[in-house]
Scaffold this active site. Structure first.
Site, PDB file in Angstrom:
ATOM      1  N   GLU A   1      -3.200   9.724  -1.216  1.00 44.15           N
ATOM      2  CA  GLU A   1      -3.159  10.421  -0.225  1.00 44.15           C
ATOM      3  C   GLU A   1      -2.017  11.239  -1.128  1.00 44.15           C
ATOM      4  O   GLU A   1      -0.690  11.636   0.227  1.00 44.15           O
ATOM      5  CB  GLU A   1      -1.959   9.437   1.376  1.00 44.15           C
ATOM      6  CG  GLU A   1      -3.357   8.575   1.866  1.00 44.15           C
ATOM      7  CD  GLU A   1      -2.591   7.454   3.218  1.00 44.15           C
ATOM      8  OE1 GLU A   1      -1.723   7.695   3.086  1.00 44.15           O
ATOM      9  OE2 GLU A   1      -3.417   7.691   3.154  1.00 44.15           O
TER      10      GLU A   1
ATOM     11  N   GLN B   1       1.075  -1.566   0.089  1.00 44.48           N
ATOM     12  CA  GLN B   1      -0.190   0.024  -0.543  1.00 44.48           C
ATOM     13  C   GLN B   1       1.102   1.708  -0.132  1.00 44.48           C
ATOM     14  O   GLN B   1       0.138   2.154  -0.925  1.00 44.48           O
ATOM     15  CB  GLN B   1      -0.758   0.451   0.861  1.00 44.48           C
ATOM     16  CG  GLN B   1      -1.843   1.088   1.727  1.00 44.48           C
ATOM     17  CD  GLN B   1      -2.339   1.401   2.613  1.00 44.48           C
ATOM     18  OE1 GLN B   1      -3.923   0.291   2.800  1.00 44.48           O
ATOM     19  NE2 GLN B   1      -2.656   1.976   3.241  1.00 44.48           N
TER      20      GLN B   1
ATOM     21  N   LYS C   1      -4.336   5.562  14.716  1.00 41.05           N
ATOM     22  CA  LYS C   1      -5.506   6.345  14.727  1.00 41.05           C
ATOM     23  C   LYS C   1      -6.702   6.682  15.874  1.00 41.05           C
ATOM     24  O   LYS C   1      -7.275   5.917  15.651  1.00 41.05           O
ATOM     25  CB  LYS C   1      -5.140   5.942  13.464  1.00 41.05           C
ATOM     26  CG  LYS C   1      -4.952   5.042  12.399  1.00 41.05           C
ATOM     27  CD  LYS C   1      -4.999   4.608  11.055  1.00 41.05           C
ATOM     28  CE  LYS C   1      -4.866   4.332  10.098  1.00 41.05           C
ATOM     29  NZ  LYS C   1      -5.032   2.960   9.218  1.00 41.05           N
TER      30      LYS C   1
ATOM     31  N   LYS D   1       2.062   9.885  10.664  1.00 41.05           N
ATOM     32  CA  LYS D   1       2.444   9.896   9.521  1.00 41.05           C
ATOM     33  C   LYS D   1       1.098  10.169   8.629  1.00 41.05           C
ATOM     34  O   LYS D   1       0.109   9.710   9.371  1.00 41.05           O
ATOM     35  CB  LYS D   1       1.729   8.076   9.260  1.00 41.05           C
ATOM     36  CG  LYS D   1       2.053   7.037   7.899  1.00 41.05           C
ATOM     37  CD  LYS D   1       2.040   5.865   8.063  1.00 41.05           C
ATOM     38  CE  LYS D   1       0.990   5.392   7.172  1.00 41.05           C
ATOM     39  NZ  LYS D   1       0.441   3.972   6.978  1.00 41.05           N
TER      40      LYS D   1
ATOM     41  N   ASP E   1      -1.080  -1.291  12.066  1.00 39.39           N
ATOM     42  CA  ASP E   1      -2.551  -1.003  12.209  1.00 39.39           C
ATOM     43  C   ASP E   1      -3.498  -2.320  12.066  1.00 39.39           C
ATOM     44  O   ASP E   1      -4.451  -1.866  13.670  1.00 39.39           O
ATOM     45  CB  ASP E   1      -1.966  -0.588  10.516  1.00 39.39           C
ATOM     46  CG  ASP E   1      -3.215   0.147  10.576  1.00 39.39           C
ATOM     47  OD1 ASP E   1      -3.472   0.823  10.805  1.00 39.39           O
ATOM     48  OD2 ASP E   1      -2.850   0.794   9.028  1.00 39.39           O
TER      49      ASP E   1
ATOM     50  N   ASP F   1       3.970   0.237   4.255  1.00 40.94           N
ATOM     51  CA  ASP F   1       3.387  -0.410   4.858  1.00 40.94           C
ATOM     52  C   ASP F   1       2.430  -1.787   3.501  1.00 40.94           C
ATOM     53  O   ASP F   1       1.682  -1.091   3.304  1.00 40.94           O
ATOM     54  CB  ASP F   1       2.255   1.159   4.911  1.00 40.94           C
ATOM     55  CG  ASP F   1       0.669   0.631   5.520  1.00 40.94           C
ATOM     56  OD1 ASP F   1       0.922  -1.037   5.840  1.00 40.94           O
ATOM     57  OD2 ASP F   1      -0.280   1.238   6.407  1.00 40.94           O
TER      58      ASP F   1
ATOM     59  N   GLU G   1       5.550  -1.910   8.214  1.00 36.94           N
ATOM     60  CA  GLU G   1       3.815  -1.535   8.787  1.00 36.94           C
ATOM     61  C   GLU G   1       3.015  -3.196   7.878  1.00 36.94           C
ATOM     62  O   GLU G   1       2.947  -2.785   7.436  1.00 36.94           O
ATOM     63  CB  GLU G   1       2.949  -0.559   8.592  1.00 36.94           C
ATOM     64  CG  GLU G   1       1.547  -0.506   9.335  1.00 36.94           C
ATOM     65  CD  GLU G   1       1.335   1.022   8.739  1.00 36.94           C
ATOM     66  OE1 GLU G   1       1.961   2.036   8.301  1.00 36.94           O
ATOM     67  OE2 GLU G   1      -0.132   1.204   8.857  1.00 36.94           O
TER      68      GLU G   1
ATOM     69  N   ARG H   1      -5.811   9.500   7.658  1.00 36.03           N
ATOM     70  CA  ARG H   1      -6.572   8.355   7.392  1.00 36.03           C
ATOM     71  C   ARG H   1      -6.312   8.436   5.832  1.00 36.03           C
ATOM     72  O   ARG H   1      -6.089   9.469   5.405  1.00 36.03           O
ATOM     73  CB  ARG H   1      -7.788   8.245   7.638  1.00 36.03           C
ATOM     74  CG  ARG H   1      -8.554   7.618   9.186  1.00 36.03           C
ATOM     75  CD  ARG H   1      -7.718   6.749   9.650  1.00 36.03           C
ATOM     76  NE  ARG H   1      -7.728   5.302   9.094  1.00 36.03           N
ATOM     77  CZ  ARG H   1      -8.454   4.064   9.476  1.00 36.03           C
ATOM     78  NH1 ARG H   1      -8.581   3.903  10.861  1.00 36.03           N
ATOM     79  NH2 ARG H   1      -9.030   3.108   9.302  1.00 36.03           N
ATOM     80  N   SER H   2      -6.664   7.319   5.020  1.00 30.55           N
ATOM     81  CA  SER H   2      -6.543   8.090   4.076  1.00 30.55           C
ATOM     82  C   SER H   2      -7.504   9.373   3.205  1.00 30.55           C
ATOM     83  O   SER H   2      -7.282   9.870   2.315  1.00 30.55           O
ATOM     84  CB  SER H   2      -6.526   6.774   2.875  1.00 30.55           C
ATOM     85  OG  SER H   2      -7.954   5.453   3.433  1.00 30.55           O
TER      86      SER H   2
HETATM   87  C1  2PG Z   1      -2.565   3.135   6.746  1.00 31.88           C
HETATM   88  C2  2PG Z   1      -3.717   4.057   6.470  1.00 31.88           C
HETATM   89  C3  2PG Z   1      -3.587   5.027   5.924  1.00 31.88           C
HETATM   90  P1  2PG Z   1      -6.711   3.966   6.186  1.00 31.88           P
HETATM   91  O1  2PG Z   1      -2.958   1.890   6.558  1.00 31.88           O
HETATM   92  O2  2PG Z   1      -2.409   2.919   7.369  1.00 31.88           O
HETATM   93  O3  2PG Z   1      -2.141   5.182   5.306  1.00 31.88           O
HETATM   94  O4  2PG Z   1      -4.661   3.670   5.019  1.00 31.88           O
HETATM   95  O5  2PG Z   1      -6.885   5.240   6.236  1.00 31.88           O
HETATM   96  O6  2PG Z   1      -7.392   3.818   4.500  1.00 31.88           O
HETATM   97  O7  2PG Z   1      -6.569   2.833   7.039  1.00 31.88           O
HETATM   98 MG    MG Z   2      -1.095   0.509   7.559  1.00 32.02          MG
END
Ligand code: 2PG
Ligand code: MG
Length: 463
Positions: free
Chosen positions: A242, A199, A375, A426, A350, A279, A323, A404-405
């Site tokens: 992002e 990702q 988060k 991040k 995560d 990640d 990650e 978040r994305s």
């Molecule tokens: C992640 C986040 C941020 P998402 O996986 O770390 O990059 O993505 O907010 O889509 O979960």
């Molecule tokens: Mg992640």
């Protein structure tokens, strides 16, 4: 002194993907409203708090958040009005109790988080405090009440000397710190139409001696990456959710090689100046106990093969952070990677931990990972977020505060990461304003907190 909550209001606004999200305003008697907006993930973990959307509604394809908004304006407002906005712990306790479900699915984590944060801002407004000062106050209260201090950070890698009066023995979570940014350069996975399986291909400017220098290096690497990609035939590259480049590449390794080339093209040294993070977001290609990586192998990989692969890459490339290298349910795989790489790289959970104290506690007991992504909307209140952050620090896990994305212009996490001294942030890349809202706020904080906030940068990885 108390500041009584007089008004609680919410509305539907839109995030960086054009999806509806919740904005909450909380007002104390005689003060201006405090306001917060809620972000939204795409590659979400199964154990995250629940984002309430108007499923089944034809309006906005069922993505609306009118029910969550209504929950704030009615049920939540009736409980909060009259309470003291300065008592964040009590407010959050009431919100959790009112919802009454394990994943905040009744009122919605979006309704609850928006309110929790707006209360913090309302308290700041009522007393003429900046956001960072209010978050600092809340963090200090939390820290004091929970007792104890964090131990020194626990691992590897060579880096710079800290600045701002700090020494390497200074502990994360104590003083205010400008964070080491971990920034996305190339996007794949669910953030870029699954062009690549992994990702995020990120950089960590571990050799920079200040936040502003770190950020300038990031911008230069990003610019050089654009040039290098174009020179090698990737014309008209799109950018992902992002702001990272989303080129059509054959393999994940090719993406890493492009990032290394961009670091060099910026006149910086891969590894000692700028290191790499990935990640993997592996939960999203984990099926029936195997990791599906067609660009690597036609048959899906076992956890052990996955760890072998990542170990080879850690040896070959200047990677210091991984990650979600294993999936959210693969505790055995996580255990294996921690045994094999836990002393060499930061292993961030995560989807694995979802900012949840119970999941992180389980990870600590099982000896997996050494870092946790933080988060706010994965758990749903400010107090619970800080509890997870504190648990991480108390156990020598590096916290990485994260966006978040799907984001908005709300810059809460910039103030929060500085206030808590968590050390790393991040946010995504440097090409979209919902990301820059955070990076630019950090530039302001670096200036306004000169003397009060230090910078450890890459030194957080020194034992
Ligand atoms: C992640 C986040 C941020 P998402 O996986 O770390 O990059 O993505 O907010 O889509 O979960
Ligand atoms: Mg992640």
């Amino acid at each position: 002194m108390t500041n009584r909550i007089e008004r609680v209001h919410a509305r539907e606004v839109f995030d960086s993907r054009g999806k509806p999200t919740v904005e909450v305003e909380v007002t104390c008697a005689g003060a201006r409203p405090g306001r917060a907006m809620v972000p939204s993930g795409a590659s979400t973990g199964r154990f995250e708090a629940v984002e309430l959307r108007d499923r089944g509604d034809s309006r906005l394809d069922g993505l609306g958040v009118r029910h969550a908004v209504a929950n704030v304006c009615t049920e939540i407002a009736s409980v909060l009005i009259g309470l003291d906005a300065n008592d964040q712990a009590e407010i959050d306790r009431r919100l959790i109790e009112l919802d009454g479900t394990p994943q905040k699915s009744r009122l919605g984590a979006n309704a609850i988080l928006g309110t929790s944060l707006a209360v913090a801002y309302a308290s700041a407004e009522a007393r003429g405090l900046s956001a960072v000062a209010r978050f600092r106050e809340i963090w200090e209260n939390h820290h004091r009440r929970a007792g104890g201090v964090s131990p020194p950070v626990n691992s590897s890698v060579t880096v710079v000397r800290p600045t701002g009066g700090l020494t390497p023995s200074d502990r994360l979570g104590e003083k205010m710190l400008l964070p080491l940014p971990m920034v996305n350069m190339i996007s794949g996975g669910l953030h870029a139409g699954r062009q690549l399986e992994f990702q995020d291909f990120l950089i960590l400017p571990v050799g920079a001696t200040s936040y502003s220098q770190a950020f300038e290096w990031i911008v230069m690497v990003y610019r050089r990456l654009g040039r290098v990609l174009t020179e090698r035939g990737h014309e008209g590259i799109l950018i992902g959710d992002e702001g990272g480049y989303g080129p059509k590449l054959r393999t994940n390794e090719e993406a890493i090689e492009f990032v290394v080339a961009a670091i060099e093209a910026a006149g910086l040294k891969p590894g000692s100046d700028v290191a790499i993070g990935l990640d993997v977001a592996s939960t999203h290609f984990f099926e029936e106990g195997r990791y599906r990586l067609p660009s690597v192998s036609s048959s899906p990989l076992t956890a052990e093969q996955m760890v072998d692969l990542l170990e080879r890459w850690v040896t070959r490339y200047p990677i210091i952070s991984l990650e979600d290298a294993l999936a959210e349910d693969d505790w055995d795989g996580w255990r294996l990677i921690t045994e094999r790489l836990g002393q060499r790289v930061q292993l961030i959970g995560d989807d694995l931990f979802v900012t949840n104290v119970a999941r992180l506690q389980e990870g600590i007991e099982r000896g997996v990972a050494n870092s946790v992504l933080i988060k706010l909307n994965q758990i749903g209140t400010l107090s619970e977020t800080l509890a997870t952050l504190k648990l991480a620090l108390d156990n020598g896990y590096w916290p990485v505060v994260s966006a978040r994305s799907g984001e908005t212009e709300d810059a809460t996490i910039a103030d929060l990461v500085v206030a808590t001294g968590a050390g790393q942030l991040k946010v995504g890349s440097v090409a979209r304003s919902e990301r820059l809202a955070k990076y630019n706020q950090l530039l302001r904080l670096e200036e306004s907190l000169a003397g009060e906030a230090g910078y450890l940068g890459g030194a957080i990885f020194t034992r």
